[in-house]
Motif scaffolding. Structure first.
Motif, PDB file in Angstrom:
ATOM      1  N   TRP A 247      46.100  56.461  47.312  1.00 36.36           N
ATOM      2  CA  TRP A 247      44.718  55.733  47.717  1.00 36.36           C
ATOM      3  C   TRP A 247      44.344  54.723  46.877  1.00 36.36           C
ATOM      4  O   TRP A 247      44.674  54.487  45.480  1.00 36.36           O
ATOM      5  N   TYR A 248      43.413  53.695  47.503  1.00 41.53           N
ATOM      6  CA  TYR A 248      42.928  52.666  46.562  1.00 41.53           C
ATOM      7  C   TYR A 248      42.081  52.988  45.621  1.00 41.53           C
ATOM      8  O   TYR A 248      42.425  52.706  44.323  1.00 41.53           O
ATOM      9  N   LYS A 249      40.758  53.474  45.739  1.00 40.31           N
ATOM     10  CA  LYS A 249      39.921  53.822  44.672  1.00 40.31           C
ATOM     11  C   LYS A 249      39.593  55.606  44.551  1.00 40.31           C
ATOM     12  O   LYS A 249      39.083  55.681  43.543  1.00 40.31           O
ATOM     13  N   ALA A 250      39.669  55.987  45.749  1.00 43.59           N
ATOM     14  CA  ALA A 250      39.164  57.583  45.609  1.00 43.59           C
ATOM     15  C   ALA A 250      40.129  58.378  46.638  1.00 43.59           C
ATOM     16  O   ALA A 250      40.370  57.808  47.713  1.00 43.59           O
ATOM     17  N   VAL A 251      40.171  59.618  46.550  1.00 44.03           N
ATOM     18  CA  VAL A 251      40.794  60.655  47.253  1.00 44.03           C
ATOM     19  C   VAL A 251      39.583  60.828  48.176  1.00 44.03           C
ATOM     20  O   VAL A 251      38.667  61.203  47.955  1.00 44.03           O
ATOM     21  N   LEU A 262      47.410  60.331  45.069  1.00 50.38           N
ATOM     22  CA  LEU A 262      47.039  59.557  43.708  1.00 50.38           C
ATOM     23  C   LEU A 262      46.280  58.453  44.058  1.00 50.38           C
ATOM     24  O   LEU A 262      46.225  57.980  45.318  1.00 50.38           O
ATOM     25  N   VAL A 263      45.608  57.786  43.096  1.00 51.59           N
ATOM     26  CA  VAL A 263      44.692  56.807  43.187  1.00 51.59           C
ATOM     27  C   VAL A 263      45.201  55.412  42.393  1.00 51.59           C
ATOM     28  O   VAL A 263      45.810  55.806  41.106  1.00 51.59           O
ATOM     29  N   LEU A 264      45.026  54.179  42.877  1.00 49.86           N
ATOM     30  CA  LEU A 264      45.410  52.990  42.046  1.00 49.86           C
ATOM     31  C   LEU A 264      44.443  52.757  40.902  1.00 49.86           C
ATOM     32  O   LEU A 264      44.857  52.169  40.162  1.00 49.86           O
ATOM     33  N   SER A 265      43.132  52.572  41.640  1.00 54.70           N
ATOM     34  CA  SER A 265      41.937  52.157  40.572  1.00 54.70           C
ATOM     35  C   SER A 265      40.795  52.928  40.892  1.00 54.70           C
ATOM     36  O   SER A 265      40.266  52.555  41.667  1.00 54.70           O
ATOM     37  N   PRO A 266      40.499  53.969  40.139  1.00 55.35           N
ATOM     38  CA  PRO A 266      39.186  54.664  40.364  1.00 55.35           C
ATOM     39  C   PRO A 266      37.990  53.843  40.383  1.00 55.35           C
ATOM     40  O   PRO A 266      37.320  54.126  41.249  1.00 55.35           O
ATOM     41  N   THR A 267      38.014  52.706  39.650  1.00 56.46           N
ATOM     42  CA  THR A 267      36.986  51.802  39.658  1.00 56.46           C
ATOM     43  C   THR A 267      36.855  50.838  41.009  1.00 56.46           C
ATOM     44  O   THR A 267      36.028  49.942  40.865  1.00 56.46           O
ATOM     45  N   GLY A 268      38.162  50.713  41.478  1.00 56.16           N
ATOM     46  CA  GLY A 268      38.283  49.598  42.544  1.00 56.16           C
ATOM     47  C   GLY A 268      38.199  48.543  42.005  1.00 56.16           C
ATOM     48  O   GLY A 268      38.535  47.312  42.693  1.00 56.16           O
ATOM     49  N   ASP A 269      39.247  48.224  40.697  1.00 56.00           N
ATOM     50  CA  ASP A 269      39.451  47.051  40.183  1.00 56.00           C
ATOM     51  C   ASP A 269      40.689  46.687  40.691  1.00 56.00           C
ATOM     52  O   ASP A 269      41.718  47.285  40.491  1.00 56.00           O
ATOM     53  N   LEU A 270      40.830  45.448  41.219  1.00 52.76           N
ATOM     54  CA  LEU A 270      42.112  44.843  41.824  1.00 52.76           C
ATOM     55  C   LEU A 270      42.970  44.674  40.877  1.00 52.76           C
ATOM     56  O   LEU A 270      44.285  44.848  41.203  1.00 52.76           O
ATOM     57  N   GLU A 271      42.704  43.983  39.889  1.00 54.20           N
ATOM     58  CA  GLU A 271      43.893  43.799  38.568  1.00 54.20           C
ATOM     59  C   GLU A 271      44.452  45.264  38.313  1.00 54.20           C
ATOM     60  O   GLU A 271      45.712  45.268  37.889  1.00 54.20           O
ATOM     61  N   LEU A 277      50.545  49.609  40.630  1.00 52.18           N
ATOM     62  CA  LEU A 277      51.164  49.431  41.939  1.00 52.18           C
ATOM     63  C   LEU A 277      52.637  50.147  41.957  1.00 52.18           C
ATOM     64  O   LEU A 277      52.910  51.064  42.372  1.00 52.18           O
ATOM     65  N   PHE A 278      53.458  49.365  41.202  1.00 49.38           N
ATOM     66  CA  PHE A 278      55.073  49.684  40.978  1.00 49.38           C
ATOM     67  C   PHE A 278      55.008  51.000  40.241  1.00 49.38           C
ATOM     68  O   PHE A 278      55.874  51.830  40.735  1.00 49.38           O
ATOM     69  N   ALA A 279      54.035  51.122  39.074  1.00 48.28           N
ATOM     70  CA  ALA A 279      54.479  52.457  38.195  1.00 48.28           C
ATOM     71  C   ALA A 279      54.340  53.675  39.365  1.00 48.28           C
ATOM     72  O   ALA A 279      54.878  54.560  39.051  1.00 48.28           O
TER      73      ALA A 279
END
Ligand code: AMP
Ligand code: MG
Length: 316
Positions: A247-251, A262-271, A277-279
């Motif tokens: 998921w981008y920021k939340a399940v 899994l979530v890429l950034s819980p705060t929705g921060d693109l950086e 991402l790759f990890a």
């Protein structure tokens, strides 16, 4: 083999060996740009087609100048702002750079990486380093020394911690007075345009597929990957056994059908999403899933770069 000892790494490079190199984008598989056997070994080791040119990593703008015939004004302006950093400039090469490095093109790709250990290594060497990402061709890019060691255990990898940007450099070329975007990367279009005004975008996968870096399939985990704005809708349409959703920021909703969320950034921060991402794809790749469904990111700033990598990872 992972090491923190710069002198081992320096010695290996002088001997003409390949080493794993930390940068702020992803780890590179590095060699002396002026040693043609070492440069050839990069293509062989990565199983990379020799038609795909290499990026040259230098210690400073003046080291970059030593490799080119001409430095356009806008290139100079961008280098002043973004170097050291994840911006690669395509510039007319001089005779010191071999055709093997540039895949027979008259231009060479150059950048100054923003990683303290690697900058001090470059300053201790009397040659620049060619360093494509340290993954076998088409596989997920490495963002830790352990990822590189997993792919290439017999070479020395310099441990520089987890990569801060986590996606490859942005690549731009120059045509007359125009700046041309050739690859989305860790610096957004918005950030570049804030410096030099509107730039041309030649990154579309429908563009000439023979151009370097336009290979559609790349960055792929070993199982199937689907990118969508609607992961739950997609879930209802597939019949795989072991499924993970990234998921981008939340399940959004837990489903019994999903083994891993899994979530890429819980705060929705693109950086932060780019850094992870790759990890995260490496982690999911090791979970024995049949399918990874990834939520597509908003299409602005680094969301564009992340979506580009995801679309290529999804290409069969
Ligand atoms: P990698 O090092 O794996 O991130 O990939 C390097 C990428 O840089 C290539 O795939 C091309 O997209 C780009 N590149 C390198 N050299 C050149 C060049 N001389 N002209 C255009 N693009 C280049
Ligand atoms: Mg690569």
């Amino acid at each position: 083999m992972i090491t923190s000892d710069l002198s081992i790494i320096r010695e290996r490079l002088i001997q003409g060996d390949l080493i794993g190199l930390p940068t702020e984008t992803v780890y590179g598989l590095a060699a002396n740009v002026f040693n043609s056997n070492a440069v050839s070994a990069i293509f062989e080791t990565k199983n990379r087609p020799t038609s795909n040119p290499l990026i040259v990593h230098v210690a400073s703008l003046s080291h970059a100048r030593a490799l080119v015939n001409h430095f356009p004004e806008k290139a100079e302006q961008l280098a002043q702002v973004f170097w050291p950093g994840p911006l690669t400039l395509i510039l007319p090469k001089n005779k010191s750079v071999s055709q093997l490095v540039t895949a027979n093109q008259p231009n060479v790709a150059i950048r100054v990486p923003n990683h303290p250990t690697t900058l001090s290594l470059l300053n201790q060497l009397d040659f620049p380093l060619v360093a494509p990402s340290a993954n076998p061709f088409n596989r997920i890019s490495p963002t830790t020394a352990e990822h590189v060691d997993g792919y290439f255990p017999s070479i020395y990898t310099l441990d520089g911690g987890a990569c801060k940007a986590g996606v490859e450099s942005t690549i731009v070329g120059f045509e007359g007075d125009e700046v041309v975007l050739l690859r989305h990367g860790a610096i957004s279009i918005e950030a570049i345009e804030a410096q030099v005004g509107r730039i041309l975008n030649r990154t579309s996968p429908s563009a000439d597929a023979t151009l370097p870096g336009q290979h559609k399939k790349h960055y792929a985990p070993s199982c199937e990957l689907i990118v969508t704005y609607e992961p739950l809708f997609m879930l209802s349409a597939v019949k795989h056994k072991k499924i993970g959703i990234l998921w981008y920021k939340a399940v959004k909703i837990k489903s019994l059908q999903v083994d891993v969320n899994l979530v890429l950034s819980p705060t929705g921060d693109l950086e932060i999403a780019a850094k992870n991402l790759f990890a995260t794809l490496h982690t999911m790749d090791r979970m024995g899933l049949d399918l990874i469904i990834v939520e597509r990111l908003p299409a602005h700033d680094l969301g564009v770069t992340i979506n580009d990598r995801l679309d290529r990872a999804a290409t069969k």
